[in-house]
Design an enzyme around this catalytic site. Structure first.
Site, mmCIF file in Angstrom:
data_model
loop_
_atom_site.group_PDB
_atom_site.id
_atom_site.type_symbol
_atom_site.label_atom_id
_atom_site.label_comp_id
_atom_site.label_asym_id
_atom_site.label_seq_id
_atom_site.Cartn_x
_atom_site.Cartn_y
_atom_site.Cartn_z
ATOM 1 N N ALA A 1 5.922 0.097 6.009
ATOM 2 C CA ALA A 1 5.593 -1.310 6.320
ATOM 3 C C ALA A 1 3.921 -1.424 5.924
ATOM 4 O O ALA A 1 3.351 -2.024 5.029
ATOM 5 C CB ALA A 1 5.923 -1.813 7.595
ATOM 6 N N ARG A 2 2.980 -1.134 6.966
ATOM 7 C CA ARG A 2 1.712 -1.392 7.051
ATOM 8 C C ARG A 2 1.078 0.162 7.745
ATOM 9 O O ARG A 2 1.258 0.386 8.747
ATOM 10 C CB ARG A 2 1.172 -2.522 7.652
ATOM 11 C CG ARG A 2 1.596 -3.925 7.173
ATOM 12 C CD ARG A 2 0.955 -4.159 5.861
ATOM 13 N NE ARG A 2 1.401 -5.475 5.458
ATOM 14 C CZ ARG A 2 2.750 -5.595 4.468
ATOM 15 N NH1 ARG A 2 3.383 -4.582 4.174
ATOM 16 N NH2 ARG A 2 2.939 -6.762 4.030
ATOM 17 N N ASP B 1 4.901 6.045 3.889
ATOM 18 C CA ASP B 1 4.630 5.398 2.413
ATOM 19 C C ASP B 1 3.164 4.575 2.393
ATOM 20 O O ASP B 1 2.989 4.185 1.283
ATOM 21 C CB ASP B 1 5.701 4.721 2.085
ATOM 22 C CG ASP B 1 5.676 4.219 0.604
ATOM 23 O OD1 ASP B 1 5.307 4.933 -0.420
ATOM 24 O OD2 ASP B 1 5.509 2.993 0.340
ATOM 25 N N GLU C 1 -6.067 4.196 1.467
ATOM 26 C CA GLU C 1 -5.368 4.643 0.472
ATOM 27 C C GLU C 1 -6.122 4.672 -0.927
ATOM 28 O O GLU C 1 -6.934 3.631 -0.911
ATOM 29 C CB GLU C 1 -4.001 3.749 0.115
ATOM 30 C CG GLU C 1 -3.111 3.515 1.275
ATOM 31 C CD GLU C 1 -1.848 2.799 1.147
ATOM 32 O OE1 GLU C 1 -1.926 1.995 -0.038
ATOM 33 O OE2 GLU C 1 -0.905 2.605 1.894
ATOM 34 N N HIS D 1 2.616 4.872 -1.481
ATOM 35 C CA HIS D 1 2.663 3.300 -1.341
ATOM 36 C C HIS D 1 3.927 2.972 -2.555
ATOM 37 O O HIS D 1 3.520 1.774 -3.255
ATOM 38 C CB HIS D 1 1.750 2.540 -1.436
ATOM 39 C CG HIS D 1 1.595 1.310 -0.899
ATOM 40 N ND1 HIS D 1 0.527 0.630 -0.283
ATOM 41 C CD2 HIS D 1 2.464 0.253 -0.727
ATOM 42 C CE1 HIS D 1 0.854 -0.546 0.319
ATOM 43 N NE2 HIS D 1 2.255 -0.680 0.104
#
Length: 313
Positions: free
Chosen positions: A230-231, A255, A260, A279
């Site tokens: 999600a976040r 993920d 990032e 991601h």
């Protein structure tokens, strides 16, 4: 003729999105986002364009101050955390997203991370590549308690996948569905305390800090698995690394991350019970096409004076 900036890296000249916009008489400008731009380039990015299709490109108030022609920012995805929505609204710039385009892709990657953690697939594959032949016992997902946090499109999709695997699904949401036969609805604390696998599918609430801080992570079962597609801001990564290192949490599949790409100094890099992907949750060919066309249609609607389907401001 309007000028439409496209920074989503997988949208390219002469693809379906490009052709759709040009067919309606607009000029497209492709400047793919591949990481932070030089400050001077970033601040001028939205000058002299009428619309922009963006993925994770940040949009600041300073950028918007220079965007006199801009009418719409269309996200080729769901989240819009990187956009200063208040500043856009103040300048009568519509911000829109593309919900319902990648939720199946997100749910499938969440399931993939669950399977990878439960069976240690990356670790086993790496060991075989190095000449080993490990025979560690994994875990079945069938019969396990799957805790889902958030019940939007991806939360609902992963609920269905979990139920199809024979998992006992329980969901934390502010909008429970009494008619849902495949899930029970529980509070966050109960979900944390009882889930064998906890998967996050909710929005970030940055002003309140991480949803899963050290205190809440400590409520989880020692053998539990945490999945986050999600976040990154939903999880305190330092606290998560400590929980994984000390065995107060079994494993994690991530993920999305606070920063990032993952910084070299991140404590998560030294752990063998965490699987990290870049991601990728919404990045399937099918989802990309749906999201790109949705964003393009949003741009066309706003430029033609119609109400877009998915405004967030």
């Amino acid at each position: 003729m309007a000028r439409v900036l496209i920074t989503t890296d997988y949208l390219t000249p002469d693809d379906d999105v490009d052709r759709l916009l040009r067919r309606h008489g607009h000029q497209t400008v492709h400047l793919p986002y591949a990481g932070p731009r030089p400050a001077q380039e970033q601040v001028k990015l939205l000058q002299d364009v009428d619309a922009a299709i963006l993925a994770s490109e940040p949009v600041t108030s300073e950028m918007l101050e220079r965007a006199d022609r801009l009418k719409v920012l269309a996200r080729s995805g769901v989240g819009y955390d990187a956009i200063d929505v208040s500043a856009a609204t103040a300048r009568s710039v519509q911000v829109c997203n593309a919900p319902g385009t990648n939720h199946h892709s997100v749910a499938e990657l969440a399931l993939g991370l669950m399977l990878a953690c439960a069976r240690q697939i990356p670790q086993v594959s790496a060991a075989v590549d190095q000449g080993g032949w490990p025979r560690e016992a994994g875990q079945e997902l069938r019969g396990k308690r799957l805790g889902v946090v958030g019940y939007g499109p991806s939360g609902r999709a992963v609920t269905q996948l979990g139920a199809a695997l024979g998992m006992q699904v329980q969901v934390t949401t502010s909008h429970p569905d009494p008619a849902a036969a495949s899930a029970a609805f529980v509070g966050l604390e109960e979900n944390l305390q009882t889930a064998d696998v906890l998967t996050l599918h909710t929005r970030a609430h940055d002003d309140a800090g991480p949803l899963l801080n050290a205190e809440r992570l400590a409520l989880m079962r020692p053998e539990a698995m945490l999945i986050n597609t999600a976040r990154g801001s939903l999880v305190d990564e330092a606290a998560l690394a400590q929980a994984l290192r000390t065995g107060t949490l079994g494993s994690a599949g991530l993920d999305v991350l606070e920063a990032e790409p993952l910084p070299q100094e991140s404590p998560l890099r030294s752990l063998d019970n965490v699987i990290i992907t870049s991601h990728l949750a919404g990045q399937t060919a099918e989802a990309r096409r749906r999201a790109g066309l949705s964003a393009a249609q949003t741009v066309l609607d706003v430029l033609d004076g119609r109400q877009p389907d998915h405004p967030v401001s």
